[in-house]
Design a protein around this motif. Structure first.
Motif, PDB file in Angstrom:
ATOM      1  N   ALA A  82       0.829  -1.211   0.000  1.00 12.99           N
ATOM      2  CA  ALA A  82       0.000   0.000   0.000  1.00 12.99           C
ATOM      3  C   ALA A  82       0.863   1.260   0.000  1.00 12.99           C
ATOM      4  CB  ALA A  82      -0.920  -0.005   1.222  1.00 12.99           C
ATOM      5  N   LEU A  85       3.025   1.173  -3.562  1.00 13.77           N
ATOM      6  CA  LEU A  85       2.195   1.339  -4.758  1.00 13.77           C
ATOM      7  C   LEU A  85       1.334   2.594  -4.676  1.00 13.77           C
ATOM      8  CD1 LEU A  85       1.192  -2.390  -5.300  1.00 13.77           C
ATOM      9  CD2 LEU A  85       2.905  -1.062  -6.544  1.00 13.77           C
ATOM     10  N   GLY A  86       0.925   2.971  -3.466  1.00 11.89           N
ATOM     11  CA  GLY A  86       0.218   4.247  -3.325  1.00 11.89           C
ATOM     12  C   GLY A  86       1.100   5.404  -3.768  1.00 11.89           C
ATOM     13  N   LEU A  97       0.056   2.632 -12.444  1.00  6.96           N
ATOM     14  CA  LEU A  97      -0.093   1.786 -11.263  1.00  6.96           C
ATOM     15  C   LEU A  97      -0.877   0.522 -11.596  1.00  6.96           C
ATOM     16  CD1 LEU A  97      -0.049   1.106  -8.237  1.00  6.96           C
ATOM     17  CD2 LEU A  97      -2.069   2.579  -7.976  1.00  6.96           C
ATOM     18  N   CYS A 101       0.356  -3.358 -11.147  1.00  5.72           N
ATOM     19  CA  CYS A 101      -0.318  -4.323 -10.268  1.00  5.72           C
ATOM     20  C   CYS A 101      -0.757  -5.557 -11.048  1.00  5.72           C
ATOM     21  CB  CYS A 101      -1.535  -3.675  -9.611  1.00  5.72           C
ATOM     22  SG  CYS A 101      -1.152  -2.379  -8.414  1.00  5.72           S
ATOM     23  N   GLY A 142      -2.416  -2.448  -4.217  1.00  9.52           N
ATOM     24  CA  GLY A 142      -2.575  -1.232  -5.011  1.00  9.52           C
ATOM     25  C   GLY A 142      -3.708  -1.274  -6.011  1.00  9.52           C
ATOM     26  N   SER A 145      -7.293   0.576  -4.862  1.00  6.85           N
ATOM     27  CA  SER A 145      -7.104   2.024  -4.695  1.00  6.85           C
ATOM     28  C   SER A 145      -6.845   2.688  -6.036  1.00  6.85           C
ATOM     29  CB  SER A 145      -5.942   2.297  -3.736  1.00  6.85           C
ATOM     30  OG  SER A 145      -4.750   1.694  -4.193  1.00  6.85           O
ATOM     31  N   THR A 380      -2.568   6.879  -2.232  1.00  6.75           N
ATOM     32  CA  THR A 380      -1.876   6.495  -1.004  1.00  6.75           C
ATOM     33  C   THR A 380      -2.833   6.462   0.173  1.00  6.75           C
ATOM     34  OG1 THR A 380       0.206   7.444  -1.789  1.00  6.75           O
ATOM     35  CG2 THR A 380      -0.016   7.118   0.580  1.00  6.75           C
ATOM     36  N   ALA A 383      -5.092   3.418  -0.163  1.00  4.74           N
ATOM     37  CA  ALA A 383      -4.387   2.140  -0.065  1.00  4.74           C
ATOM     38  C   ALA A 383      -3.969   1.818   1.363  1.00  4.74           C
ATOM     39  CB  ALA A 383      -3.171   2.141  -0.987  1.00  4.74           C
TER      40      ALA A 383
END
Length: 465
Positions: A82, A85-86, A97, A101, A142, A145, A380, A383
């Motif tokens: 989180a 990847l956020g 993103l 993922c 990720g 989100s 972010t 996530a």
């Protein structure tokens, strides 16, 4: 009459906006379906197949515990994913993103499908399995989100809840696919063939969904909100620090609201153990609990878009509160039906609790969480809030078992009260948050963002349908 009709017909810009929103919704759906098909596929295989092929023979109980432990490892990686990847989604864009993922999840699942067994490479087999599960947990952190941010920021004003609900629609679809992936194989193949190679087929088939997801996501443009912020050099240098500093209370609220996932845990995880494990003395058939997730999620597929649309009409907070408290209250009835070994009533209450009332909350939270955070830290904020909440929720079945162990005489009251208490926390968090459904996208995340009037919202919704 003709003049009114012409005045109310959508403009070319509105038609383009709706087309883009539908593309984003389709992208979010298939991506979420892929991610959660892969995520829950592993859980089924960890219980049915992995103990016998990835762990030493001779200690079946230890092998089962170790196999299920590799499933839990994925939750350890989710908060880490989180944060990383956020940050990626807020700095590099929502579209980048989602590609990242999807590729990580698809590659890790395919690798599990071709992974040598313990009999072939020894202790290296479970080590590689754990590493691949860590990649899965990292990647899935990720997906939702990023997907819901992509959809929310492309959606027409007044329709964000409806379109964002399709990211959750995809997660339920993925769970159905995962739950049903092994059923035809176990019916067609012998036990020996299934254990030898048949179990690999569902993992290898994830490549088909990954390719479809890539094609669809390639056609979706980056969101104007992110591009505008990037052009103005308004992306946050350190999104995690900024979201904690400026939106810390909203992170706490979102974590508390995420705890409402206790409903799924109560129905499908603890409920299954309570109904089927000999220590509790209920004695229900295990096959009942293989079908409950399938039926409940089929019902969820029917109601999620409708509840998302209702959140656009009446607001996010009322649905978050009603869904939380309603499902929490109904958990008493569900657990009582299980305690009486009343299979039809238990199935009905499971569907009502998980398939209907919980979905009031589930269909709404994606748009609500996105709207609580400003664009520069939106991915972010979502996530880390969701994945911290899910990591806490993952421990609840163990806590329920500790406070209501086999042999307890008041399991429905004890566990039901804990479940309801947790949903009260989620409802209070939603009540304390600001309403967001009537705030324009440029004002989201601002405490002083001015909402439009109800009349103006109704007019905009009519034009964007």
């Amino acid at each position: 009459m003709r003049r009114d009709t012409m005045e109310r017909s959508p403009s070319p810009e509105q038609r383009t906006s709706r087309k883009t929103a539908k593309k984003a919704a389709a992208s979010g759906w298939i991506g979420s379906a892929l991610e959660y098909y892969d995520w829950f596929l592993y859980g089924t295989a960890a219980a049915l197949v992995f103990p016998g092929i990835f762990f030493p023979e001779g200690h079946p109980a230890i092998a089962l515990i170790a196999s299920l432990g590799t499933y839990a490892v994925g939750y350890v990686a989710r908060p880490i994913g989180a944060v990383v990847l956020g940050h990626w989604g807020d700095k590099r864009g929502r579209k980048n993103l989602l590609f990242l993922c999807m590729m990580m999840m698809g590659a890790s699942v395919f690798a599990i499908g071709v992974l040598p067994t313990y009999g072939q490479i020894g202790i290296l087999a479970p080590i590689l399995l754990v590493l691949l599960r860590l990649v899965q947990g990292f990647a899935v952190a990720g997906e939702l989100s990023g997907a819901s941010a992509m959809i929310t920021e492309h959606a027409p004003f007044g329709r964000r809840g409806y379109y964002a609900s399709f990211s959750l629609h995809g997660t339920q679809g993925g769970q159905i696919l995962a739950a049903g992936a092994f059923l035809p194989l176990t019916a067609i193949l012998s036990d020996e063939a299934f254990q030898a190679w048949g179990w690999r087929i569902p993992f290898l088939l994830s490549v088909v969904i990954m390719v479809a997801g890539y094609v669809i996501r390639r056609r979706v443009e980056e969101t104007p909100v992110f591009l505008d912020k990037n052009a103005q050099q308004e992306t946050a240098k350190a999104p995690i620090l900024e979201v904690l500093r400026k939106s810390g209370l909203d992170v706490v609220r979102a974590v508390c609201m995420t705890l409402v996932n206790v409903i799924g845990v109560t129905v499908s995880v603890f409920g299954a153990a309570y109904a089927t494990q000999s220590g509790y003395g209920i004695g229900m058939s295990e096959s009942v609990y293989l079908w409950i997730p399938v039926v409940a999620n089929l019902v969820a597929l029917a109601v999620i878009p409708w509840f998302g649309d209702l959140s656009d009409r009446f607001g996010r907070r009322p649905l978050m509160i009603v869904g939380s408290l309603g499902a929490g209250l109904l958990s008493y009835a569900y657990l009582f039906a299980v305690s009486q070994n009343n299979v039809p009533l238990a199935v009905i209450f499971a569907i009502l609790t998980w398939g209907v009332l919980y979905q009031v909350w589930n269909a709404t939270f994606a748009s609500f969480f996105q709207e609580l955070f400003p664009a520069r830290t939106r991915v972010t904020g979502f996530a880390i809030s969701q994945n911290i909440g899910l990591a806490i929720t993952a421990f609840l079945p163990s806590i329920f078992t500790l406070v209501a162990p086999p042999g307890s005489s008041h399991v429905p009251l004890t566990v039901g009260t804990l479940c309801f208490g947790i949903t009260i926390i989620g409802a209070l968090a939603a009540w304390s948050a600001r309403e967001t459904h009537r705030v324009p996208v440029d004002e989201l995340g601002k405490r002083d963002g001015e909402p439009v009037s109800r009349e103006e919202l109704a007019r905009i919704r009519a034009e964007t349908r």
